[in-house]
Design a protein around this motif. Structure first.
Motif, PDB file in Angstrom:
ATOM      1  N   ASP A  67      13.696   7.290  56.422  1.00  0.00           N
ATOM      2  CA  ASP A  67      12.687   7.303  55.368  1.00  0.00           C
ATOM      3  C   ASP A  67      11.664   8.393  55.679  1.00  0.00           C
ATOM      4  OD1 ASP A  67      13.894   5.136  54.158  1.00  0.00           O
ATOM      5  OD2 ASP A  67      12.637   3.665  55.198  1.00  0.00           O
ATOM      6  N   GLN A  68      11.307   9.147  54.667  1.00  0.00           N
ATOM      7  CA  GLN A  68      10.339  10.226  54.838  1.00  0.00           C
ATOM      8  C   GLN A  68       8.933   9.687  54.601  1.00  0.00           C
ATOM      9  OE1 GLN A  68      11.237  13.575  55.873  1.00  0.00           O
ATOM     10  NE2 GLN A  68      12.944  12.229  56.401  1.00  0.00           N
ATOM     11  N   THR A  69       8.489   8.890  55.585  1.00  0.00           N
ATOM     12  CA  THR A  69       7.158   8.304  55.543  1.00  0.00           C
ATOM     13  C   THR A  69       6.468   8.551  56.876  1.00  0.00           C
ATOM     14  OG1 THR A  69       7.799   6.139  56.423  1.00  0.00           O
ATOM     15  CG2 THR A  69       8.045   6.475  54.039  1.00  0.00           C
ATOM     16  N   CYS A  70       5.157   8.481  56.865  1.00  0.00           N
ATOM     17  CA  CYS A  70       4.390   8.674  58.103  1.00  0.00           C
ATOM     18  C   CYS A  70       4.739   7.603  59.129  1.00  0.00           C
ATOM     19  CB  CYS A  70       2.899   8.652  57.801  1.00  0.00           C
ATOM     20  SG  CYS A  70       2.326  10.021  56.757  1.00  0.00           S
ATOM     21  N   ALA A 146       6.564  18.503  55.605  1.00  0.00           N
ATOM     22  CA  ALA A 146       5.772  18.862  54.427  1.00  0.00           C
ATOM     23  C   ALA A 146       5.906  20.334  54.097  1.00  0.00           C
ATOM     24  CB  ALA A 146       4.313  18.498  54.662  1.00  0.00           C
ATOM     25  N   GLY A 149       8.685  21.380  51.854  1.00  0.00           N
ATOM     26  CA  GLY A 149       8.569  21.076  50.437  1.00  0.00           C
ATOM     27  C   GLY A 149       8.930  19.667  50.046  1.00  0.00           C
ATOM     28  N   ARG A 150       9.326  18.825  51.011  1.00  0.00           N
ATOM     29  CA  ARG A 150       9.702  17.467  50.642  1.00  0.00           C
ATOM     30  C   ARG A 150       8.458  16.589  50.477  1.00  0.00           C
ATOM     31  NH1 ARG A 150      12.573  16.245  56.354  1.00  0.00           N
ATOM     32  NH2 ARG A 150      13.271  18.348  55.852  1.00  0.00           N
ATOM     33  N   THR A 151       8.625  15.492  49.727  1.00  0.00           N
ATOM     34  CA  THR A 151       7.534  14.566  49.485  1.00  0.00           C
ATOM     35  C   THR A 151       7.504  13.495  50.573  1.00  0.00           C
ATOM     36  OG1 THR A 151       7.741  14.905  47.103  1.00  0.00           O
ATOM     37  CG2 THR A 151       6.544  12.951  47.842  1.00  0.00           C
ATOM     38  N   LEU A 152       6.336  13.284  51.160  1.00  0.00           N
ATOM     39  CA  LEU A 152       6.171  12.303  52.224  1.00  0.00           C
ATOM     40  C   LEU A 152       5.226  11.203  51.757  1.00  0.00           C
ATOM     41  CD1 LEU A 152       5.694  14.807  55.178  1.00  0.00           C
ATOM     42  CD2 LEU A 152       7.735  13.448  54.712  1.00  0.00           C
ATOM     43  N   GLU A 153       5.580   9.983  52.100  1.00  0.00           N
ATOM     44  CA  GLU A 153       4.744   8.850  51.726  1.00  0.00           C
ATOM     45  C   GLU A 153       3.735   8.579  52.835  1.00  0.00           C
ATOM     46  OE1 GLU A 153       5.094   4.064  50.770  1.00  0.00           O
ATOM     47  OE2 GLU A 153       6.906   5.317  50.843  1.00  0.00           O
TER      48      GLU A 153
END
Length: 258
Positions: A67-70, A146, A149-153
């Motif tokens: 998952d692309q989250t912090c 980031a 260019g990808r979106t991070l939650e």
């Protein structure tokens, strides 16, 4: 008539007073130096850094696998840290026993419990410093992601950060407990890898092991998933940390160093 003369009147220096006890903060600094300022420790710490960076690069280079989250990046950093960090903690506890230099330490500080406490505190400081380093690496990984260019939650919270820190400290404490109990570098390091693997295998056949004993229970701590899991987490901490550390403290105090 009897006249008492002081030692100073007779030209004799008065006996020096008893030396002051070693301040606990100094003991902690000494144990920190002994635990980290050796060739083996430096190599291990370098490998801890490499494994942490390598783990964080996985979600950066393969975004579909995580998952692309912090929070996800922080958890990956924690897993990278805890591969070898407990080994460094083990060496803090066992190095002097294995090298037969513990008698020197106990000669300078005969109160063995103070020495053990100093080693535990130094290990906790190590865990805290490592956790900060892991957070910096995770932040760098998020920056690279980031920049691509990808979106991070942004899902960080106090609970997520506390779970991350507690997971790292528990992993270090498990190494400390094994080191205090076994007091042999080789045996404690082998046990730190063999025992979790053994219980993980047993957990596939027993729900009792998987739900109450297996160290993977601590993943709930890392994921900040406490709902319904507090009893299992507590039992696991008692079995992996409290019991061996208490038994190790008794052995630490009573063991003959001759």
């Amino acid at each position: 008539m009897t006249t008492s003369l002081s030692p100073r009147a007779l030209g004799i220096d008065a006996a020096t007073s008893a030396p002051e006890p070693i301040p606990f903060a100094r003991l902690v600094r000494v144990e920190w130096a002994k635990g980290t300022d050796t060739r083996a420790a430096r190599w291990l710490l370098a490998l801890v850094a490499v494994s942490t960076v390598g783990m964080v690069l996985v979600p950066v280079l393969a975004p579909t696998t995580f998952d692309q989250t912090c929070a996800s990046y922080l958890r990956v950093a924690a897993l990278g840290l805890t591969i070898l960090l407990p080994v460094v903690a083990i060496l803090m506890l066992t190095g002097e026993w294995s090298q037969r230099s513990i008698i020197t330490t106990f000669t300078q500080e005969p109160r063995r419990v103070r020495v053990l406490n100093a080693k535990v505190v130094a290990s906790m400081v190590l865990g805290g410093v490592a956790a900060v380093f892991g957070g910096v690496v995770a932040a760098a990984g998020l920056g690279l992601a980031a920049a691509s260019g990808r979106t991070l939650e942004a899902d960080l919270s106090v609970g997520v950060i506390a779970g991350y820190l507690l997971f790292v400290l528990l992993s270090v404490l498990a190494g400390v407990a094994l080191g205090a109990l076994l007091q042999s570098s080789a045996a404690a390091i082998a046990a730190s890898f063999a025992l979790p693997a053994t219980f993980a295998v047993l957990g596939t056949a027993s729900t009792l092991v998987s739900n109450w004993i297996d160290m993977s229970i601590w993943n709930w701590v890392l994921e900040n998933d406490w709902a319904g899991h507090v009893p299992q987490i507590s039992v696991s901490i008692v079995l992996w940390v409290a019991v061996p550390l208490a038994a190790g403290a008794v052995r630490w105090v009573r063991r003959d160093v001759g």
